[in-house]
Design a protein around this motif. Structure first.
Motif, PDB file in Angstrom:
ATOM      1  N   ASP A  92      -6.002   2.780   7.592  1.00 24.86           N
ATOM      2  CA  ASP A  92      -5.227   1.680   7.017  1.00 24.86           C
ATOM      3  C   ASP A  92      -3.857   2.226   6.614  1.00 24.86           C
ATOM      4  O   ASP A  92      -3.656   2.649   5.486  1.00 24.86           O
ATOM      5  CB  ASP A  92      -5.961   1.111   5.792  1.00 24.86           C
ATOM      6  N   LEU A 140      -0.789   0.228  -9.845  1.00 22.25           N
ATOM      7  CA  LEU A 140      -1.974  -0.620  -9.897  1.00 22.25           C
ATOM      8  C   LEU A 140      -1.735  -1.834 -10.791  1.00 22.25           C
ATOM      9  O   LEU A 140      -2.133  -2.961 -10.449  1.00 22.25           O
ATOM     10  CB  LEU A 140      -3.165   0.188 -10.397  1.00 22.25           C
ATOM     11  N   ARG A 154       0.871  -1.181   0.000  1.00 25.27           N
ATOM     12  CA  ARG A 154       0.000   0.000   0.000  1.00 25.27           C
ATOM     13  C   ARG A 154       0.903   1.225   0.000  1.00 25.27           C
ATOM     14  O   ARG A 154       1.709   1.410   0.919  1.00 25.27           O
ATOM     15  CB  ARG A 154      -0.906  -0.031   1.240  1.00 25.27           C
ATOM     16  N   HIS A 178      -0.400  -3.235  -6.636  1.00 22.49           N
ATOM     17  CA  HIS A 178      -0.357  -2.476  -5.383  1.00 22.49           C
ATOM     18  C   HIS A 178      -1.659  -1.713  -5.162  1.00 22.49           C
ATOM     19  O   HIS A 178      -2.450  -1.513  -6.087  1.00 22.49           O
ATOM     20  CB  HIS A 178       0.812  -1.491  -5.403  1.00 22.49           C
ATOM     21  N   GLU A 179      -1.853  -1.261  -3.934  1.00 22.68           N
ATOM     22  CA  GLU A 179      -2.898  -0.304  -3.607  1.00 22.68           C
ATOM     23  C   GLU A 179      -2.265   1.075  -3.501  1.00 22.68           C
ATOM     24  O   GLU A 179      -1.104   1.193  -3.104  1.00 22.68           O
ATOM     25  CB  GLU A 179      -3.574  -0.663  -2.282  1.00 22.68           C
ATOM     26  N   VAL A 180      -3.025   2.102  -3.837  1.00 21.36           N
ATOM     27  CA  VAL A 180      -2.485   3.461  -3.862  1.00 21.36           C
ATOM     28  C   VAL A 180      -3.348   4.393  -3.022  1.00 21.36           C
ATOM     29  O   VAL A 180      -4.577   4.377  -3.132  1.00 21.36           O
ATOM     30  CB  VAL A 180      -2.398   3.999  -5.304  1.00 21.36           C
ATOM     31  N   ASP A 236     -11.795   3.441  -8.629  1.00 14.45           N
ATOM     32  CA  ASP A 236     -11.109   2.162  -8.489  1.00 14.45           C
ATOM     33  C   ASP A 236     -11.007   1.800  -7.005  1.00 14.45           C
ATOM     34  O   ASP A 236     -10.540   2.600  -6.187  1.00 14.45           O
ATOM     35  CB  ASP A 236      -9.708   2.254  -9.104  1.00 14.45           C
ATOM     36  N   ASP A 237     -11.438   0.596  -6.651  1.00 17.92           N
ATOM     37  CA  ASP A 237     -11.422   0.163  -5.254  1.00 17.92           C
ATOM     38  C   ASP A 237     -10.010   0.093  -4.679  1.00 17.92           C
ATOM     39  O   ASP A 237      -9.832   0.100  -3.452  1.00 17.92           O
ATOM     40  CB  ASP A 237     -12.081  -1.213  -5.114  1.00 17.92           C
ATOM     41  N   ARG A 238      -9.022   0.037  -5.546  1.00 15.97           N
ATOM     42  CA  ARG A 238      -7.636  -0.062  -5.075  1.00 15.97           C
ATOM     43  C   ARG A 238      -7.004   1.298  -4.819  1.00 15.97           C
ATOM     44  O   ARG A 238      -5.859   1.383  -4.367  1.00 15.97           O
ATOM     45  CB  ARG A 238      -6.799  -0.822  -6.099  1.00 15.97           C
ATOM     46  N   VAL A 239      -7.765   2.358  -5.088  1.00 15.12           N
ATOM     47  CA  VAL A 239      -7.262   3.725  -4.927  1.00 15.12           C
ATOM     48  C   VAL A 239      -8.055   4.444  -3.845  1.00 15.12           C
ATOM     49  O   VAL A 239      -9.285   4.509  -3.898  1.00 15.12           O
ATOM     50  CB  VAL A 239      -7.357   4.515  -6.247  1.00 15.12           C
ATOM     51  N   SER A 240      -7.343   4.965  -2.860  1.00 10.05           N
ATOM     52  CA  SER A 240      -7.948   5.829  -1.841  1.00 10.05           C
ATOM     53  C   SER A 240      -7.493   7.250  -2.123  1.00 10.05           C
ATOM     54  O   SER A 240      -6.284   7.511  -2.216  1.00 10.05           O
ATOM     55  CB  SER A 240      -7.504   5.407  -0.436  1.00 10.05           C
ATOM     56  N   VAL A 262      -0.119   3.045   5.374  1.00  6.76           N
ATOM     57  CA  VAL A 262       0.577   2.593   4.170  1.00  6.76           C
ATOM     58  C   VAL A 262       1.835   1.812   4.541  1.00  6.76           C
ATOM     59  O   VAL A 262       2.293   1.833   5.683  1.00  6.76           O
ATOM     60  CB  VAL A 262       0.944   3.784   3.257  1.00  6.76           C
TER      61      VAL A 262
END
Length: 217
Positions: free
Chosen positions: A68, A21, A2, A25-27, A44-48, A70
């Motif tokens: 959460d 991505l 992350r 990875h998550e970003v 995108d669920d992987r991007v906050s 990083v």
């Protein structure tokens, strides 16, 4: 992994987020204006997406710690004509302080190749470029130097990536890197290739406590 990305909407940040991505990875994308990030990334669920001001420190703690935390932090912030003269220095201090508070160790930050190490051997082309930077972009260079000094004095497991003239050329994956890399006056690096190298440094834990240069092959 992350990864918090400061400068996520910039010309280097955009390809870095896309490649992160693609690599699984998550970003956490730190932005001043969420609409500057494409809707596909915002959804995108992987991007906050964290909205804030790195210079003033607003939102930095939430981006790095938050609900959460990083695993690593990347700064690809770039100065614009309206940016304060000490953007990298002040933003970097807020980032380092938040990393320290939340126990986050890994940092990769991007600066220009005009930033030198004390014992570094500089080519003739590098000396010419250094002289031009001092003449034409002194405040930018001084800001980067001050930022790097803060990073090097921190407890982070840092890597300072130094790039020459950055371009919006295609992502070729063909680039050179190294702490002793000699850069001529015409040296350049596609931003997408720099983004790949930054992610390589994170994934492979390359150049910890070092200042590698990167340039297109």
């Amino acid at each position: 992994m992350r990864i918090a990305v400061f400068g996520a909407t910039g010309r280097t940040g955009r390809p870095l987020v896309d490649q992160a991505l693609d690599r699984g990875h998550e970003v956490v994308a730190f932005v001043r204006n969420p609409t500057d990030l494409p809707s596909a990334l915002r959804d995108d669920d992987r991007v906050s997406v964290i909205e804030g001001d790195a210079y003033g420190g607003d939102g930095v703690d939430r981006a790095i710690g938050g609900d959460d935390p990083v695993d690593a932090v990347v700064s690809v912030l770039g100065r614009r004509s309206e940016s304060p003269d000490d953007l990298l220095t002040e933003a970097g201090r807020h980032v380092l302080a938040a990393m320290d508070r939340h126990g986050i160790e890994r940092l990769v930050t991007l600066v220009g190749a005009g930033v030198r190490e004390e014992s570094e051997s500089v080519s003739l082309g590098g000396k010419v470029m250094g002289s031009l930077l001092k003449l034409l972009a002194r405040s930018t260079l001084e800001d980067a130097v001050d930022h790097v000094e803060s990073v090097r004095a921190s407890d982070a497991r840092w890597t300072v990536v130094r790039g020459p003239r950055l371009t919006d050329g295609p992502h070729t994956g063909e680039f050179r890197h190294g702490t002793g890399l000699a850069l001529g006056v015409r040296a350049a690096a596609a931003r997408a290739n720099v983004a790949e190298f930054v992610l390589d440094c994170l994934e492979e834990d390359l150049y910890v406590h070092e200042m590698p240069k990167v340039a297109d092959a």
